[in-house]
Write an enzyme that holds these catalytic residues in place. Structure first.
Site, PDB file in Angstrom:
ATOM      1  N   SER A  50       0.856  -1.171   0.000  1.00  0.00           N
ATOM      2  CA  SER A  50       0.000   0.000   0.000  1.00  0.00           C
ATOM      3  C   SER A  50       0.900   1.230   0.000  1.00  0.00           C
ATOM      4  O   SER A  50       2.120   1.107   0.086  1.00  0.00           O
ATOM      5  CB  SER A  50      -0.891   0.015   1.241  1.00  0.00           C
ATOM      6  OG  SER A  50      -1.684  -1.130   1.247  1.00  0.00           O
ATOM      7  N   ASP A  82      -0.507  -0.564  -4.425  1.00  0.00           N
ATOM      8  CA  ASP A  82      -1.937  -0.785  -4.235  1.00  0.00           C
ATOM      9  C   ASP A  82      -2.659   0.508  -3.839  1.00  0.00           C
ATOM     10  O   ASP A  82      -2.162   1.268  -2.998  1.00  0.00           O
ATOM     11  CB  ASP A  82      -2.106  -1.850  -3.134  1.00  0.00           C
ATOM     12  CG  ASP A  82      -3.415  -2.603  -3.262  1.00  0.00           C
ATOM     13  OD1 ASP A  82      -3.927  -2.721  -4.383  1.00  0.00           O
ATOM     14  OD2 ASP A  82      -3.916  -3.093  -2.223  1.00  0.00           O
ATOM     15  N   HIS A  83      -3.812   0.736  -4.434  1.00  0.00           N
ATOM     16  CA  HIS A  83      -4.727   1.823  -4.029  1.00  0.00           C
ATOM     17  C   HIS A  83      -4.043   3.170  -3.827  1.00  0.00           C
ATOM     18  O   HIS A  83      -4.205   3.802  -2.763  1.00  0.00           O
ATOM     19  CB  HIS A  83      -5.449   1.469  -2.724  1.00  0.00           C
ATOM     20  CG  HIS A  83      -6.505   0.431  -2.909  1.00  0.00           C
ATOM     21  ND1 HIS A  83      -7.714   0.695  -3.517  1.00  0.00           N
ATOM     22  CD2 HIS A  83      -6.541  -0.877  -2.567  1.00  0.00           C
ATOM     23  CE1 HIS A  83      -8.443  -0.411  -3.537  1.00  0.00           C
ATOM     24  NE2 HIS A  83      -7.752  -1.393  -2.979  1.00  0.00           N
ATOM     25  N   GLU A 135      -9.853   1.338 -10.863  1.00  0.00           N
ATOM     26  CA  GLU A 135     -11.058   0.813 -10.187  1.00  0.00           C
ATOM     27  C   GLU A 135     -12.268   1.669 -10.518  1.00  0.00           C
ATOM     28  O   GLU A 135     -12.180   2.893 -10.601  1.00  0.00           O
ATOM     29  CB  GLU A 135     -10.818   0.811  -8.671  1.00  0.00           C
ATOM     30  CG  GLU A 135     -12.024   0.349  -7.865  1.00  0.00           C
ATOM     31  CD  GLU A 135     -11.718   0.199  -6.371  1.00  0.00           C
ATOM     32  OE1 GLU A 135     -10.697  -0.455  -6.038  1.00  0.00           O
ATOM     33  OE2 GLU A 135     -12.466   0.748  -5.557  1.00  0.00           O
ATOM     34  N   GLY A 216     -10.478  -7.433  -1.707  1.00  0.00           N
ATOM     35  CA  GLY A 216     -11.145  -7.960  -0.511  1.00  0.00           C
ATOM     36  C   GLY A 216     -11.065  -9.465  -0.383  1.00  0.00           C
ATOM     37  O   GLY A 216     -12.058 -10.126  -0.072  1.00  0.00           O
ATOM     38  N   GLY A 217      -9.875 -10.026  -0.607  1.00  0.00           N
ATOM     39  CA  GLY A 217      -9.724 -11.483  -0.568  1.00  0.00           C
ATOM     40  C   GLY A 217      -9.946 -12.102   0.805  1.00  0.00           C
ATOM     41  O   GLY A 217     -10.544 -13.173   0.920  1.00  0.00           O
ATOM     42  N   ASN A 237      -6.660  -9.940  -4.299  1.00  0.00           N
ATOM     43  CA  ASN A 237      -5.869  -9.167  -3.345  1.00  0.00           C
ATOM     44  C   ASN A 237      -6.115  -9.648  -1.916  1.00  0.00           C
ATOM     45  O   ASN A 237      -7.259  -9.765  -1.485  1.00  0.00           O
ATOM     46  CB  ASN A 237      -6.273  -7.687  -3.411  1.00  0.00           C
ATOM     47  CG  ASN A 237      -5.811  -7.016  -4.678  1.00  0.00           C
ATOM     48  OD1 ASN A 237      -5.297  -7.671  -5.581  1.00  0.00           O
ATOM     49  ND2 ASN A 237      -5.998  -5.713  -4.762  1.00  0.00           N
TER      50      ASN A 237
HETATM   51  P1  13P Z   1      -8.421  -7.626   2.321  1.00  0.00           P
HETATM   52  O1  13P Z   1      -7.731  -6.728   3.300  1.00  0.00           O
HETATM   53  O2  13P Z   1      -9.869  -7.790   2.630  1.00  0.00           O
HETATM   54  O3  13P Z   1      -7.718  -8.915   2.117  1.00  0.00           O
HETATM   55  O4  13P Z   1      -8.407  -6.846   0.916  1.00  0.00           O
HETATM   56  C1  13P Z   1      -7.184  -6.591   0.318  1.00  0.00           C
HETATM   57  C2  13P Z   1      -7.299  -5.717  -0.870  1.00  0.00           C
HETATM   58  O5  13P Z   1      -8.252  -5.746  -1.607  1.00  0.00           O
HETATM   59  C3  13P Z   1      -6.177  -4.819  -1.112  1.00  0.00           C
HETATM   60  O6  13P Z   1      -6.319  -4.069  -2.264  1.00  0.00           O
END
Ligand code: 13P
Length: 291
Positions: A50, A82-83, A135, A216-217, A237
């Site tokens: 991140s 990420d993000h 996204e 959101g894995g 992810n």
């Molecule tokens: P989780 O924190 O739910 O595993 O999601 C991770 C995610 O989507 C990071 O971009």
């Protein structure tokens, strides 16, 4: 060559009906453990950081460790940012050597999301072999600096998704489909599988061009994961689970070795637990043996 972008390995995954685990790390020990697990399983791999950890430890440090590990690993490995909500920071990480960049302007208006995403795509493509993730819609929960309340989360519209991808030139796409960052509050979260399938059909029905990402894995039931792969999910992810693994392994070790004062042993416990968690994900995503 073990240094790769995300798109190339995801296209193969989408064609072969498996997915690649994208694991968020905050430390070098976690990075090593994630690589060890993927090498053991002969699986392609995406390591993610991140924005906050990349600023704390330093993007150059992450890239240096990534290159060192990837160059001697017999599997393809991508380093993904990420993000990231700041266009300038996306560019800095691309300059530093990240091989996939996620610009997350999903909280902006659609036009502004397109504008910022396209700027990052154009920049990364001008540098060479760096792919870009964008996204549409919003994923609820907390990930690093981004917080989205459940009632604010909006799913991606399929027609708008096609327009978004076409106008930005995006390489890989993360449509919001009801998955959430963090721990799911129910055992059966409401996920819009059909929406992912429809978007996949519209974008990739005539050959995989823009593989899809599932955010959101953590906590997704295994049968959901299989169904999401069938619907086109090619990158999953996983962040919260590895954070919990790190903290729980540290806590467990310290609770039983309180007098020891040997940091190396705490690191070993974290590595071991992280390796097991990642191996389990690789099995669920059916990517073992695909490197
Ligand atoms: P989780 O924190 O739910 O595993 O999601 C991770 C995610 O989507 C990071 O971009």
């Amino acid at each position: 060559m073990s240094i790769v972008n995300a798109k190339d390995i995801m296209v193969e995954a989408a064609k072969g009906k498996y997915a690649i685990g994208a694991f968020n790390v905050t430390s070098i020990h976690q990075m090593e453990a994630v690589v060890e697990a993927a090498v053991e399983k002969k699986s392609p791999l995406i390591i993610q950081t991140s924005v906050k950890p990349s600023k704390v430890l330093g993007r150059e440090v992450f890239v240096a460790v990534y290159r060192t590990l990837a160059e001697s690993a017999p599997i393809p490995i991508c380093l993904h940012l990420d993000h990231c909500t700041e266009v300038d920071y996306c560019k800095k990480c691309a300059d530093a050597g990240y091989t996939n960049i996620m610009i997350d302007a999903s909280k902006q208006t659609c036009e502004e999301n397109i504008r910022q995403t396209k700027e990052v795509v154009d920049y990364c493509h001008s540098l060479g072999d760096i792919s870009v993730e964008g996204e549409l819609g919003t994923v609820s929960g907390v990930e690093d600096q981004i917080k989205v309340a459940e009632d604010e989360a909006a799913l991606a519209n399929p027609e708008q998704s096609v327009e978004f991808v076409e106008r930005t030139g995006l390489d890989i796409f993360a449509p919001a489909i009801g998955t959430a960052h963090g721990v799911y509050k129910t055992k059966n979260p409401k996920i819009d599988f059909e929406r992912l399938g429809k978007i996949n059909m519209m974008l990739n029905g005539n050959g995989v061009k823009v593989p899809l990402v599932v955010h959101g894995g953590t906590g997704l039931p295994e049968d959901y994961i299989q169904k999401l792969i069938e619907m086109g999910g090619a990158k999953f992810n996983v962040s919260t689970e590895l954070k919990h693994t790190l903290i729980d392994a540290t806590w467990d070790y310290l609770s039983t070795h309180r007098e020891e004062y040997d940091p190396g042993k705490i690191d070993a416990a974290v590595r071991d637990a992280t390796r097991k968690a990642v191996s389990h994900w690789i099995d669920m995503l059916c990517s073992a043996g695909k490197a």
